[in-house]
Design an enzyme around this catalytic site. Sequence first.
Site, PDB file in Angstrom:
ATOM      1  N   PRO A 278       0.823  -1.206   0.000  1.00 17.17           N
ATOM      2  CA  PRO A 278       0.000   0.000   0.000  1.00 17.17           C
ATOM      3  C   PRO A 278       0.864   1.267   0.000  1.00 17.17           C
ATOM      4  O   PRO A 278       1.963   1.245   0.521  1.00 17.17           O
ATOM      5  CB  PRO A 278      -0.785  -0.113   1.308  1.00 17.17           C
ATOM      6  CG  PRO A 278      -0.373  -1.386   1.952  1.00 17.17           C
ATOM      7  CD  PRO A 278       0.844  -1.872   1.278  1.00 17.17           C
ATOM      8  N   GLU A 279       0.330   2.326  -0.583  1.00 16.86           N
ATOM      9  CA  GLU A 279       1.054   3.593  -0.644  1.00 16.86           C
ATOM     10  C   GLU A 279       0.422   4.586   0.350  1.00 16.86           C
ATOM     11  O   GLU A 279      -0.426   4.198   1.146  1.00 16.86           O
ATOM     12  CB  GLU A 279       1.021   4.116  -2.088  1.00 16.86           C
ATOM     13  CG  GLU A 279       1.533   3.048  -3.074  1.00 16.86           C
ATOM     14  CD  GLU A 279       1.491   3.474  -4.533  1.00 16.86           C
ATOM     15  OE1 GLU A 279       1.553   4.680  -4.800  1.00 16.86           O
ATOM     16  OE2 GLU A 279       1.389   2.592  -5.391  1.00 16.86           O
TER      17      GLU A 279
ATOM     18  N   LYS B 245       5.006   5.632   3.865  1.00 10.86           N
ATOM     19  CA  LYS B 245       4.324   4.330   3.891  1.00 10.86           C
ATOM     20  C   LYS B 245       4.441   3.636   5.250  1.00 10.86           C
ATOM     21  O   LYS B 245       3.929   2.537   5.432  1.00 10.86           O
ATOM     22  CB  LYS B 245       4.932   3.406   2.824  1.00 10.86           C
ATOM     23  CG  LYS B 245       4.814   3.921   1.400  1.00 10.86           C
ATOM     24  CD  LYS B 245       5.386   2.880   0.459  1.00 10.86           C
ATOM     25  CE  LYS B 245       5.627   3.419  -0.928  1.00 10.86           C
ATOM     26  NZ  LYS B 245       6.284   2.430  -1.791  1.00 10.86           N
TER      27      LYS B 245
ATOM     28  N   ARG C  72       2.235 -12.372   1.920  1.00  5.98           N
ATOM     29  CA  ARG C  72       3.573 -12.405   1.338  1.00  5.98           C
ATOM     30  C   ARG C  72       4.662 -12.442   2.420  1.00  5.98           C
ATOM     31  O   ARG C  72       5.808 -12.742   2.141  1.00  5.98           O
ATOM     32  CB  ARG C  72       3.783 -11.173   0.443  1.00  5.98           C
ATOM     33  CG  ARG C  72       2.789 -11.056  -0.704  1.00  5.98           C
ATOM     34  CD  ARG C  72       3.135 -11.942  -1.880  1.00  5.98           C
ATOM     35  NE  ARG C  72       4.287 -11.457  -2.601  1.00  5.98           N
ATOM     36  CZ  ARG C  72       4.232 -10.662  -3.677  1.00  5.98           C
ATOM     37  NH1 ARG C  72       3.077 -10.269  -4.144  1.00  5.98           N
ATOM     38  NH2 ARG C  72       5.335 -10.261  -4.283  1.00  5.98           N
TER      39      ARG C  72
ATOM     40  N   ARG D 105       9.915  -2.114 -12.653  1.00  8.45           N
ATOM     41  CA  ARG D 105       8.533  -1.876 -12.226  1.00  8.45           C
ATOM     42  C   ARG D 105       7.617  -1.659 -13.425  1.00  8.45           C
ATOM     43  O   ARG D 105       7.913  -0.845 -14.301  1.00  8.45           O
ATOM     44  CB  ARG D 105       8.448  -0.635 -11.307  1.00  8.45           C
ATOM     45  CG  ARG D 105       9.413  -0.640 -10.129  1.00  8.45           C
ATOM     46  CD  ARG D 105       9.189  -1.802  -9.180  1.00  8.45           C
ATOM     47  NE  ARG D 105       7.868  -1.837  -8.592  1.00  8.45           N
ATOM     48  CZ  ARG D 105       7.518  -1.166  -7.493  1.00  8.45           C
ATOM     49  NH1 ARG D 105       8.385  -0.430  -6.851  1.00  8.45           N
ATOM     50  NH2 ARG D 105       6.293  -1.260  -7.015  1.00  8.45           N
TER      51      ARG D 105
END
Length: 276
Positions: free
Chosen positions: A2-3, A60, A112, A265
């Site tokens: 998440p940002e 973050k 993850r 990316r």
Amino acid sequence: MPEFPEVRTFINHLKKQHLLGQEVTKVNFIDPKVLKNSNPKTFSNFIIGEKFEDIDQIGKLIVISLSNDKYLTIHLRMEGKLFFVDSSLKPDKFTMVEMICGKKKLIYLDFRKFGTFYIYKSKKEFLESDEVSKIGLQPFDHKLTASYLLDNFDGKSQAIKTTLLDQTIIAGIGNIYADEILFACKINPLRKTKSLTKQDCQNIINACRRIMKDAISHSGTTVSSFAFAPSHAGSYQKYLKVHTRSNQPCTVCKTKIKKITVNGRGTYYCPRCQAK
Ligand SMILES: [Zn+2]
């Protein structure tokens, strides 16, 4: 992921659920891999009996201030989630840590398992840590100005997309919002960072603030599995102009959005609107 907006959404939601003021009475570790500068024993000794006094973010990073000047930082990395739920709820297979506060518990889930927990015994130790001291300015910091960006962009030959992801310059921009900001500013993601003008820098700041604010008002973006509470997801993905939209028409010029790779990316842009 998440940002900045998704981290803000977690924090807003945890506050709404009255996390603050709660005292940790017990900790259950299902997978202590998340602990980076402690182990289950030292972490439990550190947090049991302390109250959650405040929760905020630096980019973050989630920063939880505890009683007795202690700090706990949580970085969600790719898929981490932080929920405040009833203690009776059984841990699922992604639950790594549970901090019990009587009838409720703060749980950390991460399929993850890349997330990190750091503990600090004082504000000084927290501020001087490697983790915190290197973080750049946040999107809404008044010190974030075109001159600041221009100074930090000076001499950098790398692609501007890569620079926007550098948390030591602007903290909180990740892969989704970097693409959206560059589209809003009509800047090609591969453009050399040092070639940006002061006006480009100002445009980046304005777009960054506008997009982050919008995204927060929609509870963030759900592209893979973001949810700020069990079965609650953000909806800003509906408003994304380029990210994840490869081969779809540009909302401005109808040219097909292109996907390329920049420094590893996945990067989306309009070849016409963002020609240079
Ligand atoms: Zn276009």
